[in-house]
Design a protein around this motif. Sequence first.
Motif, PDB file in Angstrom:
ATOM      1  N   ARG A  91      20.274  -0.717   1.453  1.00  0.00           N
ATOM      2  CA  ARG A  91      20.351  -1.914   0.614  1.00  0.00           C
ATOM      3  C   ARG A  91      18.943  -2.435   0.346  1.00  0.00           C
ATOM      4  O   ARG A  91      18.175  -2.686   1.275  1.00  0.00           O
ATOM      5  CB  ARG A  91      21.170  -2.977   1.341  1.00  0.00           C
ATOM      6  N   GLY A  92      18.586  -2.573  -0.932  1.00  0.00           N
ATOM      7  CA  GLY A  92      17.258  -3.073  -1.281  1.00  0.00           C
ATOM      8  C   GLY A  92      16.165  -2.023  -1.222  1.00  0.00           C
ATOM      9  O   GLY A  92      14.989  -2.348  -1.384  1.00  0.00           O
ATOM     10  N   ARG A  93      16.531  -0.769  -0.965  1.00  0.00           N
ATOM     11  CA  ARG A  93      15.520   0.301  -0.952  1.00  0.00           C
ATOM     12  C   ARG A  93      16.079   1.482  -1.740  1.00  0.00           C
ATOM     13  O   ARG A  93      17.054   2.097  -1.319  1.00  0.00           O
ATOM     14  CB  ARG A  93      15.188   0.713   0.481  1.00  0.00           C
ATOM     15  N   TYR A  94      15.458   1.770  -2.867  1.00  0.00           N
ATOM     16  CA  TYR A  94      15.988   2.785  -3.769  1.00  0.00           C
ATOM     17  C   TYR A  94      14.903   3.792  -4.122  1.00  0.00           C
ATOM     18  O   TYR A  94      13.749   3.618  -3.781  1.00  0.00           O
ATOM     19  CB  TYR A  94      16.533   2.110  -5.036  1.00  0.00           C
ATOM     20  N   ARG A  95      15.305   4.850  -4.815  1.00  0.00           N
ATOM     21  CA  ARG A  95      14.324   5.871  -5.212  1.00  0.00           C
ATOM     22  C   ARG A  95      13.761   5.594  -6.599  1.00  0.00           C
ATOM     23  O   ARG A  95      12.634   5.945  -6.897  1.00  0.00           O
ATOM     24  CB  ARG A  95      14.959   7.254  -5.102  1.00  0.00           C
ATOM     25  N   GLN A  96      14.576   5.011  -7.456  1.00  0.00           N
ATOM     26  CA  GLN A  96      14.027   4.386  -8.659  1.00  0.00           C
ATOM     27  C   GLN A  96      14.293   2.898  -8.511  1.00  0.00           C
ATOM     28  O   GLN A  96      15.439   2.489  -8.317  1.00  0.00           O
ATOM     29  CB  GLN A  96      14.690   4.902  -9.932  1.00  0.00           C
ATOM     30  N   PHE A  97      13.239   2.094  -8.564  1.00  0.00           N
ATOM     31  CA  PHE A  97      13.395   0.648  -8.459  1.00  0.00           C
ATOM     32  C   PHE A  97      12.424  -0.001  -9.440  1.00  0.00           C
ATOM     33  O   PHE A  97      11.555   0.669  -9.994  1.00  0.00           O
ATOM     34  CB  PHE A  97      13.127   0.181  -7.019  1.00  0.00           C
ATOM     35  N   SER A  98      12.601  -1.290  -9.675  1.00  0.00           N
ATOM     36  CA  SER A  98      11.765  -1.954 -10.681  1.00  0.00           C
ATOM     37  C   SER A  98      10.821  -2.933 -10.012  1.00  0.00           C
ATOM     38  O   SER A  98      11.233  -3.667  -9.118  1.00  0.00           O
ATOM     39  CB  SER A  98      12.639  -2.720 -11.660  1.00  0.00           C
ATOM     40  N   VAL A 105      -0.956  -5.565   7.791  1.00  0.00           N
ATOM     41  CA  VAL A 105      -1.956  -4.662   7.190  1.00  0.00           C
ATOM     42  C   VAL A 105      -1.457  -4.018   5.898  1.00  0.00           C
ATOM     43  O   VAL A 105      -2.226  -3.663   5.034  1.00  0.00           O
ATOM     44  CB  VAL A 105      -2.431  -3.566   8.169  1.00  0.00           C
ATOM     45  N   ARG A 106      -0.163  -3.842   5.749  1.00  0.00           N
ATOM     46  CA  ARG A 106       0.453  -3.237   4.573  1.00  0.00           C
ATOM     47  C   ARG A 106       0.046  -1.772   4.379  1.00  0.00           C
ATOM     48  O   ARG A 106      -0.942  -1.317   4.899  1.00  0.00           O
ATOM     49  CB  ARG A 106       0.204  -4.047   3.307  1.00  0.00           C
ATOM     50  N   GLY A 107       0.895  -1.087   3.603  1.00  0.00           N
ATOM     51  CA  GLY A 107       0.811   0.367   3.578  1.00  0.00           C
ATOM     52  C   GLY A 107      -0.370   1.036   2.895  1.00  0.00           C
ATOM     53  O   GLY A 107      -0.739   2.142   3.268  1.00  0.00           O
ATOM     54  N   ASN A 138      13.388  -7.382   3.936  1.00  0.00           N
ATOM     55  CA  ASN A 138      13.392  -8.631   3.178  1.00  0.00           C
ATOM     56  C   ASN A 138      12.046  -8.968   2.570  1.00  0.00           C
ATOM     57  O   ASN A 138      11.809 -10.086   2.163  1.00  0.00           O
ATOM     58  CB  ASN A 138      13.893  -9.783   4.064  1.00  0.00           C
ATOM     59  N   THR A 139      11.133  -7.984   2.493  1.00  0.00           N
ATOM     60  CA  THR A 139       9.874  -8.247   1.823  1.00  0.00           C
ATOM     61  C   THR A 139      10.112  -8.204   0.318  1.00  0.00           C
ATOM     62  O   THR A 139      10.493  -7.174  -0.226  1.00  0.00           O
ATOM     63  CB  THR A 139       8.799  -7.223   2.223  1.00  0.00           C
ATOM     64  N   LEU A 140       9.907  -9.341  -0.311  1.00  0.00           N
ATOM     65  CA  LEU A 140      10.181  -9.430  -1.749  1.00  0.00           C
ATOM     66  C   LEU A 140       8.936  -9.137  -2.566  1.00  0.00           C
ATOM     67  O   LEU A 140       8.999  -8.527  -3.627  1.00  0.00           O
ATOM     68  CB  LEU A 140      10.692 -10.838  -2.083  1.00  0.00           C
ATOM     69  N   VAL A 141       7.789  -9.608  -2.056  1.00  0.00           N
ATOM     70  CA  VAL A 141       6.540  -9.442  -2.787  1.00  0.00           C
ATOM     71  C   VAL A 141       5.461  -8.993  -1.814  1.00  0.00           C
ATOM     72  O   VAL A 141       5.401  -9.493  -0.693  1.00  0.00           O
ATOM     73  CB  VAL A 141       6.057 -10.783  -3.407  1.00  0.00           C
ATOM     74  N   GLY A 142       4.622  -8.070  -2.257  1.00  0.00           N
ATOM     75  CA  GLY A 142       3.468  -7.676  -1.452  1.00  0.00           C
ATOM     76  C   GLY A 142       2.260  -7.624  -2.357  1.00  0.00           C
ATOM     77  O   GLY A 142       2.366  -7.225  -3.525  1.00  0.00           O
ATOM     78  N   GLY A 143       1.112  -8.039  -1.823  1.00  0.00           N
ATOM     79  CA  GLY A 143      -0.072  -7.974  -2.677  1.00  0.00           C
ATOM     80  C   GLY A 143      -1.338  -8.196  -1.894  1.00  0.00           C
ATOM     81  O   GLY A 143      -1.306  -8.419  -0.679  1.00  0.00           O
ATOM     82  N   ALA A 178       3.029  -6.905  -6.309  1.00  0.00           N
ATOM     83  CA  ALA A 178       4.246  -6.371  -6.934  1.00  0.00           C
ATOM     84  C   ALA A 178       5.448  -6.960  -6.218  1.00  0.00           C
ATOM     85  O   ALA A 178       5.462  -7.093  -4.987  1.00  0.00           O
ATOM     86  CB  ALA A 178       4.272  -4.855  -6.846  1.00  0.00           C
ATOM     87  N   ALA A 179       6.438  -7.322  -7.005  1.00  0.00           N
ATOM     88  CA  ALA A 179       7.698  -7.846  -6.467  1.00  0.00           C
ATOM     89  C   ALA A 179       8.803  -6.867  -6.823  1.00  0.00           C
ATOM     90  O   ALA A 179       8.805  -6.297  -7.905  1.00  0.00           O
ATOM     91  CB  ALA A 179       7.997  -9.220  -7.068  1.00  0.00           C
ATOM     92  N   GLY A 180       9.725  -6.663  -5.899  1.00  0.00           N
ATOM     93  CA  GLY A 180      10.835  -5.747  -6.168  1.00  0.00           C
ATOM     94  C   GLY A 180      11.961  -6.482  -6.881  1.00  0.00           C
ATOM     95  O   GLY A 180      12.549  -7.405  -6.320  1.00  0.00           O
ATOM     96  N   LEU A 181      12.245  -6.066  -8.098  1.00  0.00           N
ATOM     97  CA  LEU A 181      13.244  -6.790  -8.897  1.00  0.00           C
ATOM     98  C   LEU A 181      14.645  -6.695  -8.294  1.00  0.00           C
ATOM     99  O   LEU A 181      15.377  -7.685  -8.243  1.00  0.00           O
ATOM    100  CB  LEU A 181      13.219  -6.260 -10.341  1.00  0.00           C
TER     101      LEU A 181
HETATM  102  P1  AMP Z   1       4.745  -2.133  -2.271  1.00  0.00           P
HETATM  103  O1  AMP Z   1       4.288  -1.545  -3.578  1.00  0.00           O
HETATM  104  O2  AMP Z   1       5.189  -1.114  -1.294  1.00  0.00           O
HETATM  105  O3  AMP Z   1       3.785  -3.138  -1.738  1.00  0.00           O
HETATM  106  O4  AMP Z   1       6.063  -2.931  -2.605  1.00  0.00           O
HETATM  107  C1  AMP Z   1       6.082  -4.167  -3.266  1.00  0.00           C
HETATM  108  C2  AMP Z   1       7.513  -4.632  -3.382  1.00  0.00           C
HETATM  109  O5  AMP Z   1       8.271  -3.706  -4.142  1.00  0.00           O
HETATM  110  C3  AMP Z   1       8.253  -4.706  -2.056  1.00  0.00           C
HETATM  111  O6  AMP Z   1       8.023  -5.918  -1.433  1.00  0.00           O
HETATM  112  C4  AMP Z   1       9.689  -4.562  -2.485  1.00  0.00           C
HETATM  113  O7  AMP Z   1      10.189  -5.802  -2.935  1.00  0.00           O
HETATM  114  C5  AMP Z   1       9.581  -3.617  -3.645  1.00  0.00           C
HETATM  115  N1  AMP Z   1       9.875  -2.233  -3.228  1.00  0.00           N
HETATM  116  C6  AMP Z   1       9.041  -1.333  -2.664  1.00  0.00           C
HETATM  117  N2  AMP Z   1       9.654  -0.166  -2.430  1.00  0.00           N
HETATM  118  C7  AMP Z   1      10.926  -0.326  -2.860  1.00  0.00           C
HETATM  119  C8  AMP Z   1      12.080   0.520  -2.898  1.00  0.00           C
HETATM  120  N3  AMP Z   1      12.038   1.781  -2.470  1.00  0.00           N
HETATM  121  N4  AMP Z   1      13.221   0.016  -3.397  1.00  0.00           N
HETATM  122  C9  AMP Z   1      13.285  -1.254  -3.849  1.00  0.00           C
HETATM  123  N5  AMP Z   1      12.243  -2.096  -3.846  1.00  0.00           N
HETATM  124  C10 AMP Z   1      11.071  -1.644  -3.348  1.00  0.00           C
END
Ligand code: AMP
Length: 433
Positions: free
Chosen positions: A118-125, A256-258, A280-285, A306-309
């Motif tokens: 849930r909330g983690r996909y292979r194509q996401f926006s 530290v983030r990825g 539950n990470t919605l936005v990372g930057g 970037a925020a995950g739509l």
């Molecule tokens: P990142 O580019 O890894 O810093 O991710 C920024 C945001 O994109 C995350 O906080 C999520 O909200 C979203 N995100 C990253 N990977 C995924 C994924 N596989 N599926 C859905 N959302 C994602």
Amino acid sequence: MIPPRAVKGMNDVLPEEIGRWQHIERAYARTMSLHGYREVRTPYVEETSLFVRAMGDATDVVEKEMYSFEHRGDGLTLRPEGTAGAVRAYLEHAVQGREPVTRWWYAGPMFRAENTQRGRYRQFSQLGAEIFGDDGPGCDAEMIAMLVEFLQSLAVPEVELVVNSLGGPEARSRYRAALLAHLTPRQGSLSPESQRRLATNPLRILDSKDERDREAVRDAPTIREFIDADDREHFSKLLTYLDALETPYSVDERLVRGLDYYTSTLFEIKGAHGKLGAGNTLVGGGRYDRLVADLGGPRVPAIGFAAGLERLLIASELSAAASTTDALIAPVGDAAVAPGLEMARRLRRFGIRCEIDTRGGSLKSQLRRANHLGVRMVLILGDSELAEGSVQVKDLEAHTQERMAREPALRVVVDRLMAASRSVDPPTRSERP
Ligand code: AMP
């Protein structure tokens, strides 16, 4: 025969759900334009080497999550994130020569071969943005405060901002050495994944959710002791500005983030814990002040997020947007179809979203359709209306029905729907004249 299915981790968005998507996309576009950002669209496919150079080859994304392929001798990759492509475009079009500060936003699909949940996909926006050319902590604070407010405007509960500073690459390499010195004697107690990371990217161990790793890093040195005076001052000013903007935050020195390209300010915004759990990470930057130069450009400081739509959609408590159709033309019988089509065209020219049931079926079935669409107005063309050139105007909200000549009927429909559209949220009706 088995019917075809979508690829795992890649989802359809059906019209029933699109209203909420479009609401968030429009709200985002509006927030961006209020803050001086302009939209940029870069390709979904870039050269693989771009991502490897930008993100670093010891990151999870580059190591195991990219959709990469060879095509006629070129190594290509479906973009897993937006920053690398934005920086490439910024340099390719020599934007820095035209403007000292550039604010870009983007929205669109990203691709990562992750384990789905849930909330983690292979194509996401992702909804994302980059600012090039401004190295001030005020710039960081404005971006972060804007994001917190944006999430609040989407009715995301439990919004929680975490910030940290990573310092520059020199500080990070000193810190890396100290962290290695701390973790090497504890190697045996780390998770298998982190034992491997110890050699490749030990900072990532700080992000691990595994209890064994958390124990091992509990009293590890923190990055704060290693970052230089400039970065320390930048960070303390950022916190002052966040205070001034009344944006609550907590500092987490383990954040530290990825990705490898980050320097200095780093942040994450979480929310809706109940609905998203650990993901539950919605936005990372964060800042990436060296990336433009590392990719062969001049030294231009930058920051982005970037925020995950899909995650915002899960987290947001906004209900579904209003109906997408305003009026239904209901011709009862074949002969009413042509005048019905003509009325539908007239209404659309006034900006009224309307549909016509050209099968000309029973009135009962057409009213059922009107209810399903959630329209307010139904224009009924039956035999007697046809004979006298009139139409029945049924208002499902006011519970009224009147027979009128066609011209005045069109005016009534337009007036009532326009009056209604002025009282609804502008983003969902912005196409109205
Ligand atoms: P990142 O580019 O890894 O810093 O991710 C920024 C945001 O994109 C995350 O906080 C999520 O909200 C979203 N995100 C990253 N990977 C995924 C994924 N596989 N599926 C859905 N959302 C994602």
